[in-house]
Design a protein around this motif. Structure first.
Motif, PDB file in Angstrom:
ATOM      1  N   LYS A  23      -6.644   4.222  13.655  1.00 34.98           N
ATOM      2  CA  LYS A  23      -6.508   5.336  12.702  1.00 34.98           C
ATOM      3  C   LYS A  23      -6.341   4.855  11.265  1.00 34.98           C
ATOM      4  O   LYS A  23      -6.254   5.667  10.340  1.00 34.98           O
ATOM      5  CB  LYS A  23      -5.318   6.222  13.089  1.00 34.98           C
ATOM      6  N   GLY A  24      -6.264   3.543  11.061  1.00 34.69           N
ATOM      7  CA  GLY A  24      -6.153   2.999   9.715  1.00 34.69           C
ATOM      8  C   GLY A  24      -4.738   2.992   9.161  1.00 34.69           C
ATOM      9  O   GLY A  24      -4.543   2.738   7.975  1.00 34.69           O
ATOM     10  N   LEU A  25      -3.749   3.268   9.995  1.00 37.74           N
ATOM     11  CA  LEU A  25      -2.360   3.254   9.537  1.00 37.74           C
ATOM     12  C   LEU A  25      -1.815   1.839   9.430  1.00 37.74           C
ATOM     13  O   LEU A  25      -0.847   1.598   8.710  1.00 37.74           O
ATOM     14  CB  LEU A  25      -1.479   4.077  10.483  1.00 37.74           C
ATOM     15  N   ARG A  46       6.169  -1.280   8.725  1.00 38.79           N
ATOM     16  CA  ARG A  46       5.195  -0.189   8.624  1.00 38.79           C
ATOM     17  C   ARG A  46       5.259   0.715   9.853  1.00 38.79           C
ATOM     18  O   ARG A  46       5.242   1.941   9.737  1.00 38.79           O
ATOM     19  CB  ARG A  46       3.799  -0.781   8.446  1.00 38.79           C
ATOM     20  N   LEU A  47       5.360   0.126  11.037  1.00 36.37           N
ATOM     21  CA  LEU A  47       5.463   0.924  12.259  1.00 36.37           C
ATOM     22  C   LEU A  47       6.760   1.732  12.289  1.00 36.37           C
ATOM     23  O   LEU A  47       6.764   2.887  12.724  1.00 36.37           O
ATOM     24  CB  LEU A  47       5.360   0.023  13.495  1.00 36.37           C
ATOM     25  N   GLU A  48       7.840   1.139  11.836  1.00 34.28           N
ATOM     26  CA  GLU A  48       9.108   1.876  11.768  1.00 34.28           C
ATOM     27  C   GLU A  48       8.992   3.047  10.796  1.00 34.28           C
ATOM     28  O   GLU A  48       9.521   4.131  11.047  1.00 34.28           O
ATOM     29  CB  GLU A  48      10.247   0.938  11.390  1.00 34.28           C
ATOM     30  N   THR A  59       2.637  14.621   9.896  1.00 39.09           N
ATOM     31  CA  THR A  59       1.497  14.283  10.746  1.00 39.09           C
ATOM     32  C   THR A  59       1.033  12.868  10.415  1.00 39.09           C
ATOM     33  O   THR A  59       1.385  12.316   9.358  1.00 39.09           O
ATOM     34  CB  THR A  59       0.326  15.251  10.510  1.00 39.09           C
ATOM     35  N   LEU A  60       0.226  12.310  11.280  1.00 38.14           N
ATOM     36  CA  LEU A  60      -0.320  10.980  10.996  1.00 38.14           C
ATOM     37  C   LEU A  60      -1.193  11.004   9.747  1.00 38.14           C
ATOM     38  O   LEU A  60      -1.189  10.045   8.974  1.00 38.14           O
ATOM     39  CB  LEU A  60      -1.095  10.444  12.197  1.00 38.14           C
ATOM     40  N   VAL A  66       0.777   8.738   2.470  1.00 35.32           N
ATOM     41  CA  VAL A  66       1.931   8.023   1.903  1.00 35.32           C
ATOM     42  C   VAL A  66       1.642   6.525   1.877  1.00 35.32           C
ATOM     43  O   VAL A  66       1.874   5.838   0.866  1.00 35.32           O
ATOM     44  CB  VAL A  66       3.216   8.316   2.710  1.00 35.32           C
ATOM     45  N   LEU A  67       1.135   6.016   2.991  1.00 32.80           N
ATOM     46  CA  LEU A  67       0.820   4.591   3.071  1.00 32.80           C
ATOM     47  C   LEU A  67      -0.254   4.198   2.059  1.00 32.80           C
ATOM     48  O   LEU A  67      -0.186   3.120   1.465  1.00 32.80           O
ATOM     49  CB  LEU A  67       0.389   4.224   4.496  1.00 32.80           C
TER      50      LEU A  67
END
Length: 138
Positions: A23-25, A46-48, A59-60, A66-67
């Motif tokens: 998803k590019g996160l 980042r995962l936290e 939502t993702l 934000v990221l």
């Protein structure tokens, strides 16, 4: 560190980590000579953050914005505040809708106490949830 180490550190399944990558996160991880994914400590942070954002109702897609702001070198605080403010407004709207639904359900339940199932016609299907004016039509 490898994906299993990241999964253990974040209490996430490896499939979730791969999903966030797709998803590019998460940025694409490096690869070791044998092809294993190799992550740095920033991945855990980042995962936290992703999990905390989800816990706040984001939502993702919103978390991705934000990221993206952070990845551009800017602080996303104003953006996060705007997202949270909008989320809170949505919660308030949903609460009003739920209160209206609660009132409607209470009304129907009270109404069911006054109706006789023998008076229900095939055309009405169930006179508990038939509009009151229709419920009086034989």
């Amino acid at each position: 560190m490898r994906i299993g180490d990241v999964a253990t550190a974040t209490c996430l399944e490896t499939q979730a980590i791969r999903f966030y990558e797709r998803k590019g996160l998460l940025p694409p991880p490096g690869r070791s000579p044998n092809g294993y994914r190799v992550y740095d400590a920033a991945t855990i942070t980042r995962l936290e953050f992703i999990r905390s954002g989800q816990g706040a109702g984001l939502t993702l897609a919103e978390i991705a914005t934000v990221l993206a702001v952070r990845d551009e070198g800017d602080t996303p605080c104003a953006h996060v505040r705007a997202l949270l403010t909008a989320k809170l407004a949505d919660v308030h709207t949903r609460q009003r809708q739920l209160r209206a639904l609660e009132t409607e359900l209470d009304t129907l339940i009270r109404r069911s106490d006054t109706l006789d199932p023998a008076d229900c016609t095939d055309a009405q299907i169930c006179h508990i949830i038939t509009p009151e004016q229709d419920a009086k039509i034989p």
